[in-house]
Design a protein around this motif. Structure first.
Motif, short mmCIF file in Angstrom:
data_model
loop_
_atom_site.label_atom_id
_atom_site.label_comp_id
_atom_site.label_asym_id
_atom_site.label_seq_id
_atom_site.Cartn_x
_atom_site.Cartn_y
_atom_site.Cartn_z
N HIS A 83 121.24 30.27 100.13
CA HIS A 83 122.66 30.98 99.23
C HIS A 83 122.54 29.24 98.19
O HIS A 83 122.09 28.77 97.28
CB HIS A 83 124.24 30.32 99.21
CG HIS A 83 124.48 31.64 100.19
ND1 HIS A 83 124.79 31.50 101.15
CD2 HIS A 83 124.34 33.04 99.77
CE1 HIS A 83 125.33 33.11 102.13
NE2 HIS A 83 125.09 33.85 100.36
N LEU A 84 122.33 28.02 98.57
CA LEU A 84 121.45 26.99 98.49
C LEU A 84 120.06 27.01 97.87
O LEU A 84 120.31 26.37 96.42
CB LEU A 84 121.15 25.48 98.89
CG LEU A 84 121.47 24.52 98.48
CD1 LEU A 84 122.70 23.89 97.83
CD2 LEU A 84 121.28 23.24 100.61
N HIS A 125 131.29 24.28 93.40
CA HIS A 125 131.66 25.78 92.30
C HIS A 125 131.67 26.72 92.82
O HIS A 125 132.46 27.75 92.66
CB HIS A 125 131.12 25.11 91.21
CG HIS A 125 131.11 25.92 90.23
ND1 HIS A 125 132.19 25.66 89.13
CD2 HIS A 125 130.55 27.51 89.62
CE1 HIS A 125 132.60 27.00 88.10
NE2 HIS A 125 130.83 27.44 88.32
N CYS A 126 131.34 27.44 93.61
CA CYS A 126 130.21 28.48 93.92
C CYS A 126 131.51 29.05 95.41
O CYS A 126 131.48 30.30 94.75
CB CYS A 126 128.67 29.12 94.59
SG CYS A 126 127.68 28.84 93.80
N LEU A 127 131.99 28.60 96.50
CA LEU A 127 132.79 28.53 96.98
C LEU A 127 134.28 28.90 96.04
O LEU A 127 134.86 29.24 96.62
CB LEU A 127 132.42 27.56 98.39
CG LEU A 127 131.47 27.42 98.92
CD1 LEU A 127 131.64 25.98 99.98
CD2 LEU A 127 131.52 29.14 99.63
N VAL A 128 134.83 27.29 95.51
CA VAL A 128 135.83 27.90 94.54
C VAL A 128 136.16 28.82 93.84
O VAL A 128 137.09 29.45 93.94
CB VAL A 128 135.94 26.66 94.06
CG1 VAL A 128 137.33 26.99 92.98
CG2 VAL A 128 136.29 25.51 94.93
N LEU A 138 137.91 26.75 103.22
CA LEU A 138 137.93 25.73 103.89
C LEU A 138 136.41 25.27 103.94
O LEU A 138 136.99 24.14 103.95
CB LEU A 138 137.82 26.91 105.81
CG LEU A 138 136.83 25.90 106.77
CD1 LEU A 138 138.61 25.15 107.39
CD2 LEU A 138 136.87 27.10 108.40
N HIS A 139 135.57 26.22 103.73
CA HIS A 139 134.22 25.42 102.98
C HIS A 139 133.83 24.44 102.03
O HIS A 139 133.50 23.59 102.28
CB HIS A 139 133.75 26.88 103.08
CG HIS A 139 132.76 26.96 104.26
ND1 HIS A 139 132.39 26.14 105.44
CD2 HIS A 139 131.87 28.26 105.11
CE1 HIS A 139 131.81 27.30 106.58
NE2 HIS A 139 132.11 28.36 106.12
N ALA A 140 134.73 24.76 101.01
CA ALA A 140 134.92 24.51 99.93
C ALA A 140 135.33 22.33 100.04
O ALA A 140 135.76 21.41 99.98
CB ALA A 140 135.97 24.41 98.93
#
Length: 514
Positions: free
Chosen positions: A354-355, A390-393, A418-420
């Motif tokens: 993903h990164l 940003h992608c997580l949110v 959680l990850h954000a």
């Protein structure tokens, strides 16, 4: 604003009220008064990160230190060990081909630096056992092995995507000849149609099962007749649809993640629109290099049918694109990857792939002149963290080659938040997390050195210790291998191998032939 500018320009031609020493200098209008008083100017303030207050210069130094420890240089001994392990794996695959003639006789492998857990291919990490560098291995590679090839460039690439999510496909063996169907039908799921026709769909899980069993049989035969200087098989495990082999050779332990794939030449229709857009690699490499081929890898979508569904992979194209990415951005990416692998390991929702996708999108979004700045690694690291958060949110991470495919769509709101929040802690103190990543890589290197000192990785002599074997590589080969490894980090090696003569592999690093 315009009037102020005019007043400033005019002040160059006449005396000003603010200075009794003559004319104001344009180069330093604010310093003239201080200079007239005989005082020295203040040193420039250090550049700070607004969010964390960290000094950008310090972050750059930490990234450089991480890179120094993460990218080790190999001596002649290590280069020979890498070559010996590679030859062992290719010889093993040649023997697998001879078992039942399923694999293509003249096959083309794609060898990537870094294991599957490092995000070199888009495969979910949920079913993979945890291996740690230093504890379990010293170097890791991913080897894509085509079980089937569809390399007729004049034939359109047609995939059955009716039953699959975006980026995924079923594969009917009707694309192949009767001989291929006969060899592989025991690795297929069978669908009978109303008209009486039978359709065989190539099954990634059954192919992986067959591959693991075949490799196990071959390794068992090899170990019955060990040869001097041969690598020791430390571990063979099936991780989902991946076969992981750890070899001990000399003083090194090498992890090979072997992935059975379907190889295509050309470009899939579902990604055709991507070629119509402007990209950062335009003018740097040719379109022919980028779209030379793609793969189906054994991975399914969140709601897909594991026995039938494959995932599109553009690993060959990504190797070409990496040639156009600046070294400072790659350093930031590697450092960021080291941070998130540790931090976001549970639950396994975010992978290094993903990164990597976000980095490619950033290359398209930002000017090449900006990304080429050698001392901007800190800015790039902070930007990658911001992008990932940003992608997580927003629960949105488009696949770089098929943007309509959202790779985070299946995640729950609780998981992404959680990850954000975890990433928010990184963004608040990036220096501390970089120091932790540096300590981890230094500890892994210490473990490797300790095992090398003990000589406990294998009881079989290293290639250099066996001076009586005339087939051992000479110093020239060692130097060439060392040069290839150190000068081509992260690049692919395509290997053309004849199973009847595994002593003479022809391999290519990107577009260089050896």
């Amino acid at each position: 604003m315009e009037s102020k500018h005019n007043i400033f320009v005019r002040s160059l031609g006449r005396k000003t009220d603010s200075s009794s020493s003559g004319y104001t200098k344009m180069a330093a209008p604010l310093a003239s008064k201080a200079g007239s008083a005989g005082t020295t100017s203040k040193p420039p303030l250090p550049e700070l990160d607004f969010r964390s207050g960290a000094r950008v210069e310090e972050l750059n130094k930490l990234i450089q230190e991480f890179t120094k420890h993460d990218q080790r240089e190999y001596d002649d001994q290590r280069a020979l060990e890498i070559h010996t392990a590679k030859d062992f794996i290719f010889s093993m695959l040649g023997m697998v081909q001879k078992l039942d003639q399923k694999l293509p006789v003249a096959n083309e492998y794609l060898l990537l630096s870094g294991g599957v857990r490092e995000g070199v291919v888009d495969i979910d990490l949920d079913e993979l056992n945890v291996y740690a560098r230093g504890t379990d291995y010293d170097m890791d590679f991913t080897l894509l092995v085509p079980a089937l090839k569809l390399h007729d460039r004049n034939q359109p690439v047609t995939l059955d995507m009716r039953h699959s999510a975006l980026c995924h496909s079923w594969l009917s063996l009707r694309l192949f000849d009767e001989g291929t169907i006969s060899k592989w039908k025991d690795c297929c799921t069978i669908v009978d149609h109303i008209n009486g026709a039978t359709n065989y769909f190539f099954s990634p899980t059954k192919v992986a099962d067959w591959f693991y069993e075949s490799i196990s049989v071959v390794l068992s035969e090899i170990q019955k007749k060990p040869q001097r200087g041969m690598p020791k098989v430390e571990k063979v495990e099936k991780n989902g649809t991946i076969i992981s082999i750890i070899l001990g050779v000399g003083s090194s332990r090498m992890l090979y993640d072997i992935v059975p794939v379907v190889s295509f030449k050309g470009w899939p229709a579902v990604a055709q629109s991507w070629l119509m857009e402007n990209h950062f690699w335009d003018g740097k490499i040719t379109e022919e290099e980028v779209i030379s081929g793609f793969y189906l890898v054994p991975a399914c979508s969140y709601k897909g049918k594991k026995d039938n569904e494959w995932r599109l992979s553009f690993a060959r194209s990504e190797v070409q694109l990496k040639k156009c990415i600046s070294s400072s951005l790659m350093q930031a990416y590697q450092a960021c990857k080291a941070i998130i692998i540790k931090l976001l390991s549970r639950p396994k929702a975010i992978s290094p792939y993903h990164l990597r996708s976000m980095m490619l999108w950033a290359c398209d979004r930002l000017p090449a002149s900006y990304l080429a700045q050698e001392d901007y690694a800190a800015h790039f690291l902070l930007g990658l963290i911001d992008d990932l958060q940003h992608c997580l949110v927003n629960k949105m991470c488009p696949n770089y080659f098929i943007p309509q495919c959202n790779m985070l769509e299946h995640l729950s709101e609780d998981t992404v938040m959680l990850h954000a929040r975890k990433l928010s802690s990184v963004r608040s103190d990036p220096a501390e997390h970089l120091r932790t990543a540096i300590e981890h890589v230094k500890a892994a290197n210490r473990l490797t050195l300790e095992l090398q000192r003990r000589g406990s990785t294998t009881s079989i002599p290293s290639p250099q210790s066996d001076g009586g074997d005339p087939n051992q590589p000479d110093d020239r080969l060692a130097k060439k291998l060392q040069q290839l490894v150190t000068e081509n980090p992260g690049k692919s090696i395509s290997v053309f191998i004849n199973p009847d003569d595994v002593t003479r592999p022809h391999f290519r690093i990107d577009d260089k032939f050896f």
